[in-house]
Design an enzyme around this catalytic site. Structure first.
Site, PDB file in Angstrom:
ATOM      1  N   ARG A  51       0.816  -1.218   0.000  1.00  0.00           N
ATOM      2  CA  ARG A  51       0.000   0.000   0.000  1.00  0.00           C
ATOM      3  C   ARG A  51       0.852   1.273   0.000  1.00  0.00           C
ATOM      4  O   ARG A  51       0.494   2.285   0.592  1.00  0.00           O
ATOM      5  CB  ARG A  51      -0.961   0.016   1.207  1.00  0.00           C
ATOM      6  CG  ARG A  51      -1.967  -1.123   1.217  1.00  0.00           C
ATOM      7  CD  ARG A  51      -2.915  -1.069   0.019  1.00  0.00           C
ATOM      8  NE  ARG A  51      -3.902  -2.135   0.092  1.00  0.00           N
ATOM      9  CZ  ARG A  51      -3.744  -3.329  -0.476  1.00  0.00           C
ATOM     10  NH1 ARG A  51      -2.644  -3.615  -1.160  1.00  0.00           N
ATOM     11  NH2 ARG A  51      -4.692  -4.244  -0.374  1.00  0.00           N
ATOM     12  N   SER A  80     -11.472   0.646   3.079  1.00  0.00           N
ATOM     13  CA  SER A  80     -10.813   0.124   4.288  1.00  0.00           C
ATOM     14  C   SER A  80     -10.063   1.250   4.976  1.00  0.00           C
ATOM     15  O   SER A  80      -9.217   1.915   4.374  1.00  0.00           O
ATOM     16  CB  SER A  80      -9.840  -0.998   3.910  1.00  0.00           C
ATOM     17  OG  SER A  80     -10.537  -2.099   3.377  1.00  0.00           O
ATOM     18  N   GLU A  99      -5.054   3.804   6.340  1.00  0.00           N
ATOM     19  CA  GLU A  99      -4.816   3.678   4.901  1.00  0.00           C
ATOM     20  C   GLU A  99      -5.438   4.848   4.150  1.00  0.00           C
ATOM     21  O   GLU A  99      -4.899   5.337   3.158  1.00  0.00           O
ATOM     22  CB  GLU A  99      -5.397   2.359   4.378  1.00  0.00           C
ATOM     23  CG  GLU A  99      -5.178   2.115   2.900  1.00  0.00           C
ATOM     24  CD  GLU A  99      -5.629   0.735   2.450  1.00  0.00           C
ATOM     25  OE1 GLU A  99      -5.983   0.604   1.271  1.00  0.00           O
ATOM     26  OE2 GLU A  99      -5.653  -0.196   3.281  1.00  0.00           O
TER      27      GLU A  99
END
Length: 300
Positions: A169, A220, A295
């Protein structure tokens, strides 16, 4: 604020609500905002802002971001250049504003396999490269060959995949002022019905465990947890164990369908979301000794 006078070919608007440009519908006004459908206009706009010391923020579909109620002091450029083409050697060439849904359809139509894992993920390919989007054991960084970027000086250059320093990520774009304009990915030829069936199966699998598309969410909220061997444990596992689905702050809540998805029930503020984040981070750290990392991007 004394309004800037932009060139006639740059139809910039003032005091535009950023809540309308984020999927979670949270954010105050941007000083200036413009939708950009051409790479050259984007480059011109950046140079204009740089010469006047005006902050410049590129934005894709707004699926993974939120803004404070005070908004953004500067110019937000919504990237809408989205051409997709096929080059020699099964190389997919796509501009930064192309949506992952568009790319998925293009791959099916052109019998390209390798990007099935992106099926059903919202957002643009520029954002996907920025955050090294991935699922089911794969990510975009595994397929990127080279990209056309603009650096902080406004210079345009092509860089190969090593420039991005991809990891979970993450890409180097998160650490530097550089923006992706276009990307090239190495894929393979496959069987069209098989590719289509795989894309549909992944989309259905994703939709079965996620909130409906109309939900005001940024996806998320926390990154999954990686151990020293690179094995991932879903953040939702820890969040479920501390009762995240029963927790809310004002209209900021955790979706009953997924323990790691925050959503805006109606009129949640950025501060509501950040307080909900803090509460759940603390619970998980106390119970498991793990510090969850956000995130979703908070752009202030």
């Amino acid at each position: 604020m004394q309004p800037l006078e932009f060139p006639p070919n740059l139809p910039v608007r003032m005091n535009v609500s950023l809540a309308d440009y984020t999927n979670i519908h949270i954010g105050g006004p941007a000083d200036y905002l413009i939708g950009v459908r051409d790479q050259n206009i984007f480059i011109e706009l950046y140079h204009f802002c740089k010469q006047r010391n005006l902050r410049f923020l590129p934005l894709g579909d707004g699926t993974n971001v939120f803004f404070p109620e005070t908004g953004y002091r500067g110019l937000v450029a919504v990237i809408r250049f989205d051409a997709i083409s096929l080059a020699a050697g099964n190389t997919l060439v796509t501009e930064a504003g192309a949506s992952l849904a568009q790319i998925s359809e293009f791959c099916i139509d052109n019998r390209l396999t390798g990007f099935e894992f992106l099926s059903g993920i919202p957002g643009t390919i520029g954002g996907a490269v920025f955050g090294n989007a991935g699922a089911y054991g794969d990510n975009v960084g595994n397929h990127l060959v080279r990209a056309k970027i603009m650096d902080a000086n406004g210079d345009i250059r092509f860089v190969d995949a090593s420039f991005f320093q991809f990891r979970y990520r993450h890409s180097f774009l998160k650490e530097t002022d550089a923006w992706i304009l276009q990307a090239e990915f190495q894929l393979e030829k496959g069987d069209r019905p098989a590719i289509r069936d795989a894309c549909h199966a992944i989309s259905e699998k994703r939709s079965a465990k996620l909130p409906p598309p109309e939900t005001k969410t940024a996806g998320s909220w926390f990154k999954n947890i990686k151990d020293e061997h690179g094995n991932a444990t879903a953040a939702a596992k820890f969040l479920d164990a501390v009762g995240s689905k029963q927790t809310h702050v004002g209209d900021a809540a955790v979706h009953p369908k997924h323990a790691n998805i925050f959503f805006n029930k109606s009129n949640a503020t950025a501060q509501d979301m950040l307080e909900l984040e803090r509460i759940l981070q603390k619970r998980v750290q106390v119970k498991f000794g793990i510090k969850l990392e956000r995130e979703v991007m908070y752009l202030n």
